[in-house]
Design a protein around this motif. Structure first.
Motif, PDB file in Angstrom:
ATOM      1  N   ASP A  49     -30.603 -13.979  10.709  1.00 48.21           N
ATOM      2  CA  ASP A  49     -31.067 -13.519   9.475  1.00 48.21           C
ATOM      3  C   ASP A  49     -30.100 -12.303   8.978  1.00 48.21           C
ATOM      4  N   GLY A  50     -28.939 -12.121   9.494  1.00 48.82           N
ATOM      5  CA  GLY A  50     -27.909 -10.994   9.090  1.00 48.82           C
ATOM      6  C   GLY A  50     -28.690  -9.872   9.187  1.00 48.82           C
ATOM      7  N   ALA A  51     -29.774  -9.288   9.909  1.00 54.90           N
ATOM      8  CA  ALA A  51     -30.177  -7.994   9.917  1.00 54.90           C
ATOM      9  C   ALA A  51     -29.814  -7.237  10.945  1.00 54.90           C
ATOM     10  N   LEU A  52     -29.759  -5.808  11.233  1.00 51.02           N
ATOM     11  CA  LEU A  52     -29.384  -4.983  12.102  1.00 51.02           C
ATOM     12  C   LEU A  52     -30.338  -4.656  13.193  1.00 51.02           C
ATOM     13  N   TYR A 126     -27.181  -9.460  13.650  1.00 50.66           N
ATOM     14  CA  TYR A 126     -27.240 -10.890  13.923  1.00 50.66           C
ATOM     15  C   TYR A 126     -26.519 -11.879  13.133  1.00 50.66           C
ATOM     16  N   ILE A 127     -25.568 -12.326  13.594  1.00 47.96           N
ATOM     17  CA  ILE A 127     -24.648 -13.238  12.806  1.00 47.96           C
ATOM     18  C   ILE A 127     -24.695 -14.807  13.122  1.00 47.96           C
ATOM     19  N   SER A 128     -25.047 -15.028  14.575  1.00 50.37           N
ATOM     20  CA  SER A 128     -25.230 -16.408  14.752  1.00 50.37           C
ATOM     21  C   SER A 128     -25.795 -16.657  16.297  1.00 50.37           C
ATOM     22  N   ASN A 129     -25.936 -17.909  16.688  1.00 47.58           N
ATOM     23  CA  ASN A 129     -26.233 -17.890  18.095  1.00 47.58           C
ATOM     24  C   ASN A 129     -25.028 -18.804  18.780  1.00 47.58           C
ATOM     25  N   THR A 130     -25.028 -18.887  20.214  1.00 47.11           N
ATOM     26  CA  THR A 130     -23.848 -19.486  20.931  1.00 47.11           C
ATOM     27  C   THR A 130     -24.382 -20.108  21.940  1.00 47.11           C
ATOM     28  N   LYS A 131     -23.888 -21.281  22.290  1.00 44.94           N
ATOM     29  CA  LYS A 131     -24.414 -21.886  23.690  1.00 44.94           C
ATOM     30  C   LYS A 131     -23.676 -21.423  25.029  1.00 44.94           C
ATOM     31  N   TYR A 132     -24.313 -21.349  26.056  1.00 42.33           N
ATOM     32  CA  TYR A 132     -23.904 -21.075  27.287  1.00 42.33           C
ATOM     33  C   TYR A 132     -24.619 -21.910  28.303  1.00 42.33           C
ATOM     34  N   MET A 200     -21.099 -11.848   3.864  1.00 41.62           N
ATOM     35  CA  MET A 200     -22.490 -12.044   4.859  1.00 41.62           C
ATOM     36  C   MET A 200     -23.797 -11.505   4.757  1.00 41.62           C
ATOM     37  N   ASP A 201     -23.604 -10.232   4.339  1.00 37.94           N
ATOM     38  CA  ASP A 201     -24.616  -9.392   3.921  1.00 37.94           C
ATOM     39  C   ASP A 201     -25.237  -9.821   2.532  1.00 37.94           C
ATOM     40  N   GLY A 202     -24.431 -10.052   1.646  1.00 36.09           N
ATOM     41  CA  GLY A 202     -25.199 -10.731   0.238  1.00 36.09           C
ATOM     42  C   GLY A 202     -25.726 -12.009   0.619  1.00 36.09           C
ATOM     43  N   ALA A 203     -25.321 -12.879   1.740  1.00 36.27           N
ATOM     44  CA  ALA A 203     -26.063 -14.094   1.916  1.00 36.27           C
ATOM     45  C   ALA A 203     -27.507 -13.996   2.316  1.00 36.27           C
ATOM     46  N   ASN A 204     -27.808 -12.607   2.747  1.00 37.38           N
ATOM     47  CA  ASN A 204     -29.273 -12.457   3.047  1.00 37.38           C
ATOM     48  C   ASN A 204     -29.809 -13.508   4.258  1.00 37.38           C
ATOM     49  N   GLY A 205     -29.013 -13.909   4.882  1.00 31.87           N
ATOM     50  CA  GLY A 205     -29.579 -14.775   6.039  1.00 31.87           C
ATOM     51  C   GLY A 205     -29.740 -16.313   5.742  1.00 31.87           C
ATOM     52  N   VAL A 206     -29.451 -16.555   4.460  1.00 35.93           N
ATOM     53  CA  VAL A 206     -29.480 -18.001   3.677  1.00 35.93           C
ATOM     54  C   VAL A 206     -28.308 -18.726   4.428  1.00 35.93           C
ATOM     55  N   MET A 207     -28.725 -19.528   5.044  1.00 35.64           N
ATOM     56  CA  MET A 207     -27.569 -20.433   5.924  1.00 35.64           C
ATOM     57  C   MET A 207     -26.486 -20.953   5.016  1.00 35.64           C
ATOM     58  N   ALA A 208     -26.753 -21.863   4.054  1.00 35.90           N
ATOM     59  CA  ALA A 208     -25.771 -22.438   3.099  1.00 35.90           C
ATOM     60  C   ALA A 208     -24.903 -21.363   2.762  1.00 35.90           C
ATOM     61  N   ASP A 209     -25.321 -19.999   2.365  1.00 39.13           N
ATOM     62  CA  ASP A 209     -24.699 -18.913   1.705  1.00 39.13           C
ATOM     63  C   ASP A 209     -23.445 -18.507   2.997  1.00 39.13           C
TER      64      ASP A 209
END
Length: 290
Positions: A49-52, A126-132, A200-209
């Protein structure tokens, strides 16, 4: 972002002892309005969601670019939350993992002081998820945070301020004056955003942006890379060696940034972000050869 840390590792309990949040960490949380992020380590969101968020953890695996994998620490604040979440989900003795991307402004402090097993406090976006993959072969996901505040427990008293203020590449990397409140430093750091972070901040968590931001950053860094490579080739006396090294790097970067074709938009974002950050690191290396 270069947080494509995909690896198998042993499920081990954190070795750090319980640590109470420092005053600087609490000020950073207040200054940024960060939310507690402990629950995300057991149950990441479908899309970042791009939030802190604020977390405490111990470093488990590290990469040369300043990214690392961590597990949720047994801090006073996190352990209770983690235990409740595990009980609710029927999880037994399973560490809660998350990944951190350390920005350039904090990397000197990080590389000079951090060790595997070091405990830390972080406020991150919070910018993404990663797999392990666990040693049992189970595929898991971990949230990825880009740090805006980072403090190692072992170095809380090593300097008046453990959060280095962002500086220009040519300037000495030093801690801000002790007279500046930690909360004000964090506000200043968040305000001084690079184009990618601002996008990324301006995207506000919108995935396409967010995907568009990552793609644009990858192109920007690729332009930097090509320019730096041409200059380095013109300056070196061993062009074959540099050419071969560049080809090897391209193969290594592409291997480190695969596209999970079953991962949907999040996988596209993760790959683009990984390529952008990996390319930036190589561009920096080539520019330093001038």
């Amino acid at each position: 972002m270069r947080i494509a840390i995909v690896a198998a590792f042993a499920l081990v309990a954190a070795s750090a002892f319980a640590q109470a949040p420092s005053a600087k960490f609490q000020q950073a949380i207040a200054a940024t309005g960060a939310k507690a992020g402990g629950d995300l380590t057991d149950a990441p969101k479908i899309k970042a969601d791009g939030a802190l968020y604020s977390l405490s953890g111990t470093i488990q695996q590290s990469a040369d670019d300043g990214s690392f994998l961590a597990n949720l620490s047994p801090s006073e604040e996190n352990v209770a939350l983690a235990n409740v979440l595990r009980q609710q989900r029927g999880i037994v003795d399973h560490p809660s993992y998350f990944a951190i991307s350390v920005p350039k402004s904090l990397q000197k402090y990080y590389f000079d002081n951090a060790k595997i097993g070091s405990g830390f406090d972080v406020v991150g976006r919070y910018i993404s998820n990663t797999k392990y993959q666990t040693v049992g072969g189970q595929q898991k996901q971990a949230p990825v945070f880009e740090a805006v505040y980072f403090e190692l427990w072992s170095n809380r008293s090593a300097a008046p301020v453990t959060y280095p203020a962002p500086v220009a590449a040519a300037a000495p990397t030093v801690a801000a004056p002790a007279a500046t409140p930690a909360a004000q430093q964090v506000k200043q750091a968040v305000a001084k955003k690079d184009p990618y972070t601002a996008c990324m901040d301006g995207a506000n968590g919108v995935m396409a942006d967010m995907i568009e931001c990552a793609g644009a950053e990858a192109k920007r860094q690729d332009t930097r890379l090509n320019a730096a490579y041409k200059i380095a080739m013109a300056a070196t006396s061993d062009k074959d060696a540099l050419r071969n090294k560049q080809r090897q790097w391209i193969k290594a970067r592409d291997a480190a940034c695969p596209l999970d074709r079953d991962g949907g938009q999040n996988a596209v974002l993760t790959q683009a972000d990984c390529i952008a950050r990996g390319t930036a690191v190589r561009a920096n290396e080539l520019e330093s050869l001038k």
